[in-house]
Scaffold this motif. Structure first.
Motif, short mmCIF file in Angstrom:
data_model
loop_
_atom_site.label_atom_id
_atom_site.label_comp_id
_atom_site.label_asym_id
_atom_site.label_seq_id
_atom_site.Cartn_x
_atom_site.Cartn_y
_atom_site.Cartn_z
N ILE A 136 8.89 9.57 -10.30
CA ILE A 136 9.63 8.45 -9.69
C ILE A 136 9.30 8.35 -8.20
CG2 ILE A 136 11.95 7.67 -9.01
CD1 ILE A 136 11.35 7.08 -11.89
N LEU A 137 9.28 9.48 -7.51
CA LEU A 137 8.95 9.47 -6.08
C LEU A 137 7.51 9.03 -5.84
CD1 LEU A 137 10.77 12.77 -5.04
CD2 LEU A 137 11.49 10.41 -4.58
N ALA A 138 6.59 9.52 -6.66
CA ALA A 138 5.18 9.11 -6.53
C ALA A 138 5.00 7.63 -6.84
CB ALA A 138 4.30 9.97 -7.44
N SER A 139 5.71 7.17 -7.84
CA SER A 139 5.66 5.75 -8.20
C SER A 139 6.11 4.88 -7.04
CB SER A 139 6.55 5.51 -9.42
OG SER A 139 6.72 4.15 -9.67
N THR A 140 7.15 5.30 -6.36
CA THR A 140 7.65 4.57 -5.20
C THR A 140 6.60 4.55 -4.08
OG1 THR A 140 9.93 5.12 -5.73
CG2 THR A 140 9.47 4.48 -3.45
N ALA A 141 5.98 5.69 -3.83
CA ALA A 141 4.96 5.76 -2.78
C ALA A 141 3.77 4.85 -3.11
CB ALA A 141 4.49 7.21 -2.61
N VAL A 142 3.35 4.85 -4.36
CA VAL A 142 2.22 4.01 -4.77
C VAL A 142 2.60 2.53 -4.64
CG1 VAL A 142 0.81 3.33 -6.76
CG2 VAL A 142 1.16 5.75 -6.24
N GLN A 143 3.83 2.20 -5.00
CA GLN A 143 4.27 0.81 -4.88
C GLN A 143 4.26 0.35 -3.41
OE1 GLN A 143 7.95 -0.18 -7.09
NE2 GLN A 143 7.64 1.82 -8.03
N VAL A 144 4.71 1.21 -2.52
CA VAL A 144 4.70 0.86 -1.09
C VAL A 144 3.26 0.64 -0.63
CG1 VAL A 144 5.14 1.73 1.24
CG2 VAL A 144 6.89 1.98 -0.52
N LEU A 145 2.36 1.52 -1.02
CA LEU A 145 0.95 1.37 -0.63
C LEU A 145 0.34 0.09 -1.20
CD1 LEU A 145 -0.32 5.04 -1.00
CD2 LEU A 145 -0.02 3.75 1.13
N LEU A 146 0.61 -0.20 -2.47
CA LEU A 146 0.04 -1.39 -3.08
C LEU A 146 0.60 -2.68 -2.48
CD1 LEU A 146 -0.15 -0.34 -6.84
CD2 LEU A 146 -2.07 -0.82 -5.32
N THR A 147 1.91 -2.74 -2.28
CA THR A 147 2.49 -3.97 -1.72
C THR A 147 2.06 -4.17 -0.27
OG1 THR A 147 4.56 -2.78 -1.27
CG2 THR A 147 4.47 -4.09 -3.29
N THR A 148 1.90 -3.08 0.46
CA THR A 148 1.39 -3.19 1.83
C THR A 148 -0.06 -3.67 1.81
OG1 THR A 148 2.88 -1.43 2.56
CG2 THR A 148 0.99 -1.92 3.98
N SER A 149 -0.84 -3.18 0.87
CA SER A 149 -2.23 -3.63 0.73
C SER A 149 -2.30 -5.11 0.38
CB SER A 149 -2.94 -2.82 -0.36
OG SER A 149 -3.00 -1.46 0.00
N ILE A 150 -1.40 -5.56 -0.46
CA ILE A 150 -1.37 -6.98 -0.83
C ILE A 150 -1.09 -7.83 0.41
CG2 ILE A 150 -0.11 -8.74 -2.14
CD1 ILE A 150 0.35 -6.50 -4.29
N LEU A 151 -0.08 -7.44 1.19
CA LEU A 151 0.24 -8.18 2.41
C LEU A 151 -0.93 -8.16 3.38
CD1 LEU A 151 2.16 -9.76 4.25
CD2 LEU A 151 3.04 -7.56 5.06
N PHE A 152 -1.54 -7.00 3.56
CA PHE A 152 -2.68 -6.88 4.47
C PHE A 152 -3.83 -7.77 4.00
CE2 PHE A 152 -6.64 -4.78 5.80
CZ PHE A 152 -6.47 -4.83 7.18
N GLY A 153 -4.15 -7.72 2.72
CA GLY A 153 -5.23 -8.55 2.18
C GLY A 153 -4.93 -10.03 2.33
N PHE A 154 -3.68 -10.39 2.12
CA PHE A 154 -3.27 -11.78 2.27
C PHE A 154 -3.45 -12.26 3.72
CE2 PHE A 154 0.02 -14.88 3.37
CZ PHE A 154 -0.19 -15.86 2.42
N VAL A 155 -2.96 -11.45 4.66
CA VAL A 155 -3.05 -11.82 6.07
C VAL A 155 -4.51 -11.95 6.49
CG1 VAL A 155 -2.64 -10.97 8.43
CG2 VAL A 155 -0.81 -10.91 6.74
N VAL A 156 -5.34 -11.02 6.07
CA VAL A 156 -6.78 -11.07 6.39
C VAL A 156 -7.39 -12.35 5.81
CG1 VAL A 156 -9.03 -10.00 5.94
CG2 VAL A 156 -7.10 -8.60 6.71
N ALA A 157 -7.12 -12.63 4.54
CA ALA A 157 -7.72 -13.79 3.88
C ALA A 157 -7.24 -15.10 4.47
CB ALA A 157 -7.40 -13.74 2.37
N VAL A 158 -5.98 -15.17 4.85
CA VAL A 158 -5.41 -16.45 5.33
C VAL A 158 -5.69 -16.67 6.82
CG1 VAL A 158 -3.24 -17.68 5.74
CG2 VAL A 158 -3.66 -16.55 3.54
N PHE A 159 -5.55 -15.61 7.61
CA PHE A 159 -5.62 -15.82 9.06
C PHE A 159 -6.92 -15.37 9.72
CE2 PHE A 159 -1.03 -15.46 8.15
CZ PHE A 159 -0.64 -16.71 8.62
N LEU A 160 -7.68 -14.50 9.07
CA LEU A 160 -8.88 -13.97 9.73
C LEU A 160 -10.19 -14.43 9.10
CD1 LEU A 160 -7.60 -10.34 10.42
CD2 LEU A 160 -7.56 -12.32 11.95
N LEU A 161 -10.14 -14.94 7.90
CA LEU A 161 -11.39 -15.38 7.26
C LEU A 161 -11.55 -16.86 7.31
CD1 LEU A 161 -11.58 -13.07 4.13
CD2 LEU A 161 -12.74 -12.80 6.29
#
Length: 161
Positions: A136-161
C-alpha cells in the motif's frame, strides 16, 4: 495564452497528485480527466496524439496501481483473495473513522488475523500482513511519481514545445 480550460486541466492534474497521497481520492482518474478536458477543450489540436496517448497511458497505469496495488501485494505475500477483499473493506472503514493510520493498521491487522486463522502460521501471517502494508505504501509512492510525471509532461508539452 492560459485560458479557463488550461487552468481547469492543471487543477485536475494537481488534484491527481494530491489524490495519490490522500486516501479515497482517485488520482489516476483525476489526471485522466484533466488530460481529456484539455484535449477536448483545445479541439484535439494542442497535444499531439502521441503525447496524449503516452500521458493517458500513464494515467491509466496510475489508476490500475491505485485500485489493485494493495491486492497484488497481499497476494504476493501469500494472502488469499478472500483475506485481501475483507482487509480492503476493513481498511477503508477504519480509514474513514481514523484516517490513513487506520487504513494501514486495519489492513495489517485484518490480513494478519485472517491468515493466522486460515493457516495457523505466525510467520506466514506476519509476512502476508507486512507485504500488504508495504504494498500500500509503495503503491502510494508510485502513484505520486506517476501523477507528478503526468503533470510535468503536460506542462512541457503545452508550454515549452
Amino acid at each position: 495564452m492560459v485560458d479557463l480550460v488550461t487552468v481547469l486541466a492543471i487543477a485536475l492534474l494537481l488534484g491527481g497528485i494530491v489524490g495519490a497521497a490522500a486516501p479515497m481520492v482517485p488520482s489516476g482518474l483525476l489526471s485522466l480527466a484533466g488530460l481529456a478536458l484539455y484535449w477536448w477543450g483545445t479541439g484535439f489540436t494542442e497535444l499531439s496524439v502521441l503525447t496524449f496517448a503516452v500521458l493517458v497511458s500513464l494515467a491509466i497505469l496510475t489508476a490500475l496501481i491505485e485500485f489493485f496495488g494493495g491486492s497484488i501485494a497481499a497476494r504476493a505475500g501469500g494472502a488469499s483473495w478472500m483475506t485481501t477483499a475483507v482487509a480492503a473493506i476493513v481498511g477503508l472503514i477504519l480509514m474513514v473513522v481514523t484516517g490513513p493510520l487506520g487504513l494501514l493498521v486495519g489492513l495489517f491487522g485484518t490480513v494478519f488475523a485472517l491468515e493466522f486463522v486460515r493457516n495457523g502460521e505466525l510467520e506466514g501471517s506476519t509476512r502476508s500482513a507486512i507485504y500488504t502494508t508495504i504494498g500500500i505504501l509503495a503503491s502510494t509512492a508510485v502513484q505520486v511519481l506517476l501523477t507528478t510525471s503526468i503533470l510535468f509532461g503536460f506542462v512541457v508539452a503545452v508550454f515549452l514545445l
